[in-house]
Write an enzyme that holds these catalytic residues in place. Structure first.
Site: not given
Length: 660
Positions: A120, A354, A364
Site C-alpha cells: 500500500e 512476518r 506508521k
C-alpha cells in the site's frame, strides 16, 4: 631516514605475515579494544583463562558432582568440546529449496511462476517488508518466473507520490527488477464491473448500517450473542444495483452507504461475515483524479487483481490466513478462478510468518509521531527500521538478504533481537569492506624526532584479503590519536599512552614514548602531547590507531554513532508510554573527528561492496563503507557536502555485552 621508515613500515603491516622475526602480527584484544602483538594477546588471554578457571573451580566445589566427572568415575571418558568450525557460506537459494516455500511449489508445481509484491503506498517500507520482497521476487526468480510490483492504491486519503517512488527505489536497491509495475487503480473500471456482476448474482448488497449495528450483527463485542445478517441483505438485486450506482454518482456521503459481499454469516471465519467491497470516499485519486467517488476495499481488490494479472502463487503474511477463504470465495463466485492441476485454484494463496525486530517501532502512526515530534531526524533516520533508514545507516542490501535467508521461511512470526540482526551485518561487513583509521575525539601528538617532511607508509585495505589492495598514507611529524588512548598518569593494567610509556602506532616506523603534554587551563583538556620515537623497543605491548595531520590528506569529519533508539525490547511496555522509552544516548555526535587520507580512495571505488541493487547503480553516499579499526563500521551520510564530511556508524566492531 626515509628508507629506514619504509623498511620498518613494511615489517609492521597489519595482519600480514612478518618479514622479520621482530615484526609482530597485530591482533584485536576484544576486551580492551586494543590492537596488540600476538605474544601480548596470548599472555592476556592466558591470564584471563586462568582467572576464569579459578572462578569456575570455586563454583563447582559448591555444587554436586558434575555430569562429566560422574561419567569419568563410571569408567567413560568425558566428552571433548567440538572444535569450532568456520562458518560455511549459506546457499542464497536455500529458502526456496527447502522448507515452507519448497512445499508451496510442490503443492502447485506450475510454470511459469508469476508472483507480485503488493504494498500500500501510504507509508515507507520497513525491515519486515524486505522479507516480503525477498520471498515474492526470489520465489519467482528461483523458478524462472516473473514478479510484478503492484501498488495497492485504493485509499486516496492516505497515499502520496513520495511513497510510490520510495517503494520502487527500495525494491531496486535490494536487487530486484519488477517484470511489470502495476496499480490496482488500473483496474478500477474492471473492478466496478465485477461488483455489478456480483450484485446481479445476488451475492452483494448496499448496506446503510452504522458501526454499532455491524458489531451487533457479528455477535457483539465479545461474540456472546448470535450472529445475524442485516435487513438490507433482503433487497432485490435491482434495488442494490440502483443504490450502488447512486454511490458511484456521488449521491451518498461517506459512511452512509457501502457495498457488502453476501458471504456466509454462519461461518466460523470472520472473513466470511459479509465483508465490505466498496465505500464512499469524496477524495481525488492521484492517478484517476475526480472520476471516482467510491473505491474498492482490499478484500475485494486483492484477489481479483491477482486473477487479472495471472498470479500463480499469492504469497502473503500469516495475518491474511483467514482471508484465504474469502479470497477463494470471491474469485470462484465471479468465475475468475478455476481448478487446475492437483485440484488447486488458478491462484494459490499461502501465508508465511512476518519479520520484526525487537526494540523497534514499525507502526506508521508511531513513526510519524517520532518524525513530526523531532525525536529523530527524518523518516530515513539511521536509528529507524524503515528501509530508507536502514539504507542510510549503511547496511548493504546483500547483508539484509543474507540475514533473511539465514532465518529461513516458516509460518511462525519472527521477532528477532536487534543484536542478532546487527551481528549478521557485522559478519557480512567484516569480510567485505576495507579498513581505515578514524579518530573520534582527536588530540595532537607531536613526534619531536620525526622527519618534518613526512614519509609514506603503505597499508593494506584488508589484512585478510590482498585483492582489496592497499593505500599509501603519509606519516607526518604531527599525528592525531584518540583522547581515550592517553592518560595523564599511568596506571597498572592500562596499556595505552601515558607520560614515560611506550606504545606502537599502527603501521608506523617505530613505537613512540610520551615525554610531556599541555592542557587548556579553562577546560582541563589535554591539547597536545610531545613524544619521541623509541627505536629500541621492537615489540611494544599494544598498538593504537592514528591519523596524520591535514597535510597528509586527512580530513576533519562529523561522526554520528547510533545506538538503539529505545531502552527496552518492548517500548510500548514502558509505564510512561512508548515515547518515554526513547534512549537519550541513541545518537552521539563527534563533531571534530579525523579520518585518514585513504578515505578518498575508498570513496572513489564505492560502492563497497558492489552487490544486489548497488551493483547496478541503485546506491547513494551510504555505499561508501569501511571498518574504522578499533571503532566500528561506518558509511558516508547523505548530509555530507563538498566542505563537510558526515559519517554514520553502521554497527560496532563487536556486540555490546550489556545487550541481552
Amino acid at each position: 631516514m626515509a628508507e629506514a621508515i619504509a623498511d620498518a613500515a613494511a615489517k609492521l603491516e597489519l595482519g600480514e605475515p612478518a618479514a622479520a622475526d621482530n615484526a609482530p602480527k597485530l591482533m584485536l584484544d576484544e576486551e580492551t579494544g586494543e590492537m596488540v602483538s600476538k605474544g601480548e594477546l596470548k599472555k592476556r588471554l592466558a591470564k584471563r583463562a586462568k582467572k576464569a578457571m579459578t572462578k569456575k573451580n570455586k563454583e563447582e566445589k559448591s555444587k554436586s558432582v558434575p555430569a562429566d566427572l560422574a561419567t569419568a568415575q563410571a569408567g567413560a571418558a568425558p566428552k571433548k568440546p567440538k572444535a569450532k568450525e568456520e562458518d560455511a557460506p549459506l546457499d542464497p537459494d536455500a529458502m526456496f529449496k527447502q522448507g515452507f516455500l519448497s512445499e508451496v511449489f510442490k503443492e502447485r508445481p506450475v510454470k511459469p511462476v508469476v508472483t507480485r509484491f503488493p504494498p500500500e503506498p501510504n507509508g515507507f517500507l520497513h525491515i519486515g517488508h524486505s522479507k516480503a520482497i525477498a520471498v515474492n521476487f526470489g520465489f519467482a526468480k528461483y523458478h524462472g518466473g516473473t514478479c510484478n510490483l503492484r501498488f495497492d492504491d485504493t485509499n486516496p486519503e492516505a497515499e502520496e507520490e513520495i511513497y510510490f517512488t520510495a517503494i520502487e527505489d527500495m525494491v531496486r536497491w535490494l536487487g530486484y527488477k519488477p517484470d511489470k509495475i502495476t496499480y490496482s487503480s488500473d483496474n478500477f473500471q474492471k473492478l466496478y464491473d465485477k461488483a455489478e456482476e456480483l450484485i446481479g448474482l445476488g451475492k452483494a448488497y448496499v448496506c446503510h448500517c452504522g458501526d454499532d449495528d455491524l458489531k451487533a450483527q457479528r455477535g457483539g463485542g465479545d461474540g456472546s450473542s448470535p450472529r445475524f445478517r442485516c435487513a438490507h441483505a433482503d433487497q432485490s438485486p435491482e434495488e442494490n444495483l440502483k443504490k450502488f450506482r447512486d454511490m458511484r454518482d456521488g449521491k451518498y456521503e461517506p459512511r452512509t452507504a457501502f457495498l457488502r459481499m453476501k458471504q456466509d454469516i454462519e461461518n466460523g471465519n470472520p472473513q466470511m461475515w459479509d465483508l465490505a467491497a466498496y465505500r464512499v470516499l469524496n477524495k481525488p485519486h492521484h492517478r484517476t483524479g475526480d472520476k471516482w467517488k467510491i473505491y474498492p476495499t482490499y478484500d475485494f481488490t486483492h484477489c481479483l487483481c491477482d486473477a487479472f494479472e495471472g498470479i500463480t502463487h499469492s504469497l502473503c503474511t500469516t495475518e491474511f490466513y483467514l482471508s484465504r477463504e474469502s479470497y477463494d470465495w470471491l474469485n470462484t463466485t465471479l468465475g475468475v478462478a478455476h481448478k487446475v492441476d492437483a485440484g488447486c485454484l488458478s491462484t494459490e494463496q499461502r501465508e508465511y510468518g512476518r519479520l520484526s525486530i525487537s526494540g523497534s517501532i514499525m507502526s506508521k502512526r508511531k513513526l510519524k509521531e517520532l518524525v513530526e515530534g523531532g525525536h529523530v531526524r527524518s523518516w530515513d533516520d539511521p536509528r529507524l527500521y524503515t528501509l530508507i533508514g536502514v539504507k542510510r545507516r549503511g547496511v548493504p542490501p546483500a547483508a539484509i538478504l543474507s540475514f533473511i535467508n539465514s532465518l529461513g521461511i516458516t509460518t511462525t512470526n519472527s521477532i528477532i533481537q536487534s543484536s542478532r540482526f546487527e551481528q549478521s551485518i557485522r559478519n557480512y561487513l567484516e569480510k567485505t569492506v576495507p579498513r581505515l583509521m578514524l579518530v573520534l575525539d582527536p588530540v595532537a601528538v607531536v613526534i619531536e624526532d620525526a622527519d618534518e617532511a613526512g614519509n609514506d607508509v603503505t597499508i593494506p585495505f584488508s589484512p585478510k584479503d590482498p585483492a582489496m589492495g592497499s593505500r599509501t598514507v603519509k606519516f607526518t611529524k604531527k599525528v592525531y590519536i584518540d583522547r581515550s588512548d592517553f592518560r595523564e598518569q599511568d596506571e597498572p593494567g592500562y596499556f595505552r599512552l601515558a607520560p614515560g610509556k611506550t606504545v606502537g602506532l599502527l603501521n608506523a616506523p617505530f613505537p613512540i614514548t610520551a615525554v610531556s603534554f599541555t592542557k587548556d587551563e579553562a577546560t582541563g583538556k589535554v591539547t597536545e602531547i610531545k613524544a619521541r620515537f623509541d627505536k629500541e623497543t621492537a615489540k611494544p605491548k599494544s598498538f593504537i590507531q592514528w591519523v596524520g595531520a591535514e597535510e597528509s590528506g586527512a580530513r576533519k569529519c562529523e561522526v554520528r554513532v547510533h545506538n538503539q533508539l529505545f531502552l527496552s525490547e518492548n517500548p510500548s511496555s514502558n509505564p510512561g508510554g512508548w515515547l518515554a522509552d526513547i534512549n537519550p544516548e541513541s545518537e552521539v555526535v563527534y563533531p571534530d573527528a579525523m579520518i585518514e587520507s585513504g578515505f578518498t580512495e575508498v570513496k572513489t571505488r564505492a560502492p563497497w561492496p558492489a552487490t544486489a541493487g548497488e551493483s547496478s547503480g541503485h546506491s547513494g553516499p551510504e555505499s561508501v563503507r569501511f571498518q574504522a579499526m578499533r571503532v566500528g563500521y561506518f558509511c558516508q551520510d547523505s548530509d555530507s557536502t563538498a566542505d563537510k564530511l558526515v559519517l554514520n556508524r553502521i554497527v560496532s566492531l563487536k556486540e555490546d555485552k550489556e545487550k541481552k
